[in-house]
Motif scaffolding. Structure first.
Motif, mmCIF file in Angstrom:
data_model
loop_
_atom_site.group_PDB
_atom_site.id
_atom_site.type_symbol
_atom_site.label_atom_id
_atom_site.label_comp_id
_atom_site.label_asym_id
_atom_site.label_seq_id
_atom_site.Cartn_x
_atom_site.Cartn_y
_atom_site.Cartn_z
ATOM 1 N N ARG A 14 0.829 -1.218 0.000
ATOM 2 C CA ARG A 14 0.000 0.000 0.000
ATOM 3 C C ARG A 14 0.856 1.256 0.000
ATOM 4 N N GLN A 15 1.927 1.245 0.770
ATOM 5 C CA GLN A 15 2.806 2.411 0.821
ATOM 6 C C GLN A 15 3.438 2.693 -0.548
ATOM 7 N N GLU B 154 2.662 5.902 -3.382
ATOM 8 C CA GLU B 154 3.689 6.764 -3.983
ATOM 9 C C GLU B 154 3.572 6.770 -5.505
ATOM 10 N N VAL B 155 3.294 5.597 -6.091
ATOM 11 C CA VAL B 155 3.106 5.525 -7.541
ATOM 12 C C VAL B 155 1.883 6.339 -7.945
ATOM 13 N N PHE B 156 0.813 6.211 -7.171
ATOM 14 C CA PHE B 156 -0.437 6.917 -7.479
ATOM 15 C C PHE B 156 -0.244 8.433 -7.434
ATOM 16 N N THR C 36 8.341 5.976 -9.673
ATOM 17 C CA THR C 36 8.142 5.180 -10.877
ATOM 18 C C THR C 36 8.768 3.820 -10.642
ATOM 19 N N LEU C 37 7.984 2.780 -10.784
ATOM 20 C CA LEU C 37 8.493 1.433 -10.569
ATOM 21 C C LEU C 37 9.493 1.047 -11.661
ATOM 22 N N ASN D 111 5.466 -13.866 -7.285
ATOM 23 C CA ASN D 111 5.168 -12.910 -6.216
ATOM 24 C C ASN D 111 3.663 -12.799 -5.973
ATOM 25 N N TYR D 112 3.296 -12.530 -4.711
ATOM 26 C CA TYR D 112 1.882 -12.328 -4.362
ATOM 27 C C TYR D 112 1.428 -10.893 -4.618
ATOM 28 N N ASP D 113 2.344 -9.946 -4.531
ATOM 29 C CA ASP D 113 1.978 -8.534 -4.612
ATOM 30 C C ASP D 113 1.510 -8.168 -6.017
ATOM 31 N N ARG D 114 0.944 -6.956 -6.132
ATOM 32 C CA ARG D 114 0.405 -6.481 -7.408
ATOM 33 C C ARG D 114 1.293 -5.434 -8.074
ATOM 34 N N LEU D 115 2.555 -5.358 -7.722
ATOM 35 C CA LEU D 115 3.414 -4.321 -8.292
ATOM 36 C C LEU D 115 3.620 -4.504 -9.791
ATOM 37 N N ILE D 116 3.647 -5.745 -10.258
ATOM 38 C CA ILE D 116 3.767 -5.969 -11.705
ATOM 39 C C ILE D 116 2.553 -5.396 -12.430
#
Length: 345
Positions: free
Chosen positions: A100-101, A105-107, A112-113, A135-140
């Motif tokens: 979430r953090q 920041e991206v939002f 920028t990832l 990975n479980y996260d949604r960063l991709i």
């Protein structure tokens, strides 16, 4: 090898038929917890609320974590069902909180990832850019959308979205034309993201897997380290994502592997044999795992770049066809530095 020649070689690698494999190393580089931090988190949070038998089992597992690592400890002393549920819950809480953090920041356009910058430089096939991540996260998914592409995760809908591969694919159709007797479809540029270990936005509802992007006080569908990797990997939606991931690997003309240690049995039945068969592979990672080292030593078609130091100066070690070259002061193993040095004008 000269740096100029290396850059040309790396640029030529990222062409047609590329399948990208993303491991936890990329998420850790963006600030998500690694296996060590996850183990520490579990050790301090998993016991409250457990039944006596579950607490006893964790007491047997806990000393093994520091000595052997989390996954090896869970394999040696299998968790009880109650403990397994607690591990899934605590794992998801930690990753989701940190995610979430980063997403905030991206939002707000303050970050920028790394993967966003990479996606902008890759060829985008009309059938979708295949990406496989453990990975479980949604960063991709976030990174792909920030690069202006759609994301096909095989789910359709925003609230309790259902697993429906055909509907998901057709949702990206933008035009249908008839030329003679041939029907032609034009699709939005997109990435096909396959997650054989699950995702933080996967839940069960009425006995079926669904996707909901918010946080619910319900068990998430993720495969945590340990024995449940083998059992849960053959249930929906893990099975479909695993099948699509393996199919993409089987069709690949070349691989880009980022932060992945070649330690996952679900993927290794397809990925490692394909690499050993001679499929050109570029590996970017902070540290080469034992399995990765073996592949690099045995497969001349693997280019591996990892962090190294020489004379106290940090840089990148590059393995090409059995020859290792050190480039001082360059962090080419880091995806952000790689894109800046090799791909961006």
């Amino acid at each position: 090898m000269e740096l100029h020649d290396l850059k040309l070689m790396l640029q030529k690698h990222l062409t047609d038929g590329l399948v990208t494999i993303v491991g936890s190393g990329l998420s850790c580089a963006e600030g998500l917890p690694g296996m060590g931090e996850l183990a520490s988190h579990l050790d301090t949070t998993v016991i409250p609320g457990l039944a006596a038998a579950d607490r006893d089992r964790w007491t047997a597992i806990s000393p093994l974590i520091s000595a052997k690592g989390l996954e090896a400890a869970l394999l040696e002393v299998p968790p009880t069902p109650g403990l397994e549920t607690a591990i899934v819950t605590r794992t998801a809480e930690l990753i989701a909180s940190r995610e979430r953090q980063i997403v905030a920041e991206v939002f707000s356009r303050t970050r920028t990832l790394r993967f966003t910058r990479l996606i902008k430089q890759l060829l985008k096939p009309q059938t979708g850019l295949p990406i496989v991540t453990t990975n479980y996260d949604r960063l991709i998914e976030v990174a792909v959308e920030e690069a202006g592409l759609g994301v096909d995760t095989l789910f359709v809908g925003h609230f309790a979205g259902e697993l429906n591969e055909a509907e998901s694919r057709l949702s990206f159709c933008r035009e249908v034309t008839l030329r003679g007797k041939q029907v032609q479809y034009r699709y939005r540029l997109r990435a096909n993201v396959f997650k054989p270990h699950g995702s933080l936005d996967w839940y069960h509802r009425d006995g079926k897997p669904v996707r909901y992007s918010g946080d619910l006080d319900l068990p998430r569908l993720i495969i945590t380290p340990g024995l449940n990797k083998f059992r849960n990997g053959y249930e929906s939606p893990f099975d479909r994502h695993r099948e699509r991931a393996n199919a993409a690997i089987d069709r690949a003309s070349r691989f880009l592997v980022i932060g992945y240690g070649f330690n996952d049995d679900h993927l290794e039945t397809h990925l490692t044999p394909r690499i050993r068969s001679g499929v050109p592979t570029l590996l970017l990672t902070h540290t080469l795992s034992a399995n990765a080292l073996k592949l690099v030593a045995e497969c001349p078609t693997v280019i591996a770049i990892h962090r190294a130091e020489l004379g106290g100066i940090a840089g990148s070690s590059v393995h090409v066809a059995g020859v290792e070259t050190f480039f001082s002061g360059l962090a080419l193993w880091d995806l952000g530095a790689f894109v800046a040095e090799v791909l961006e004008p």
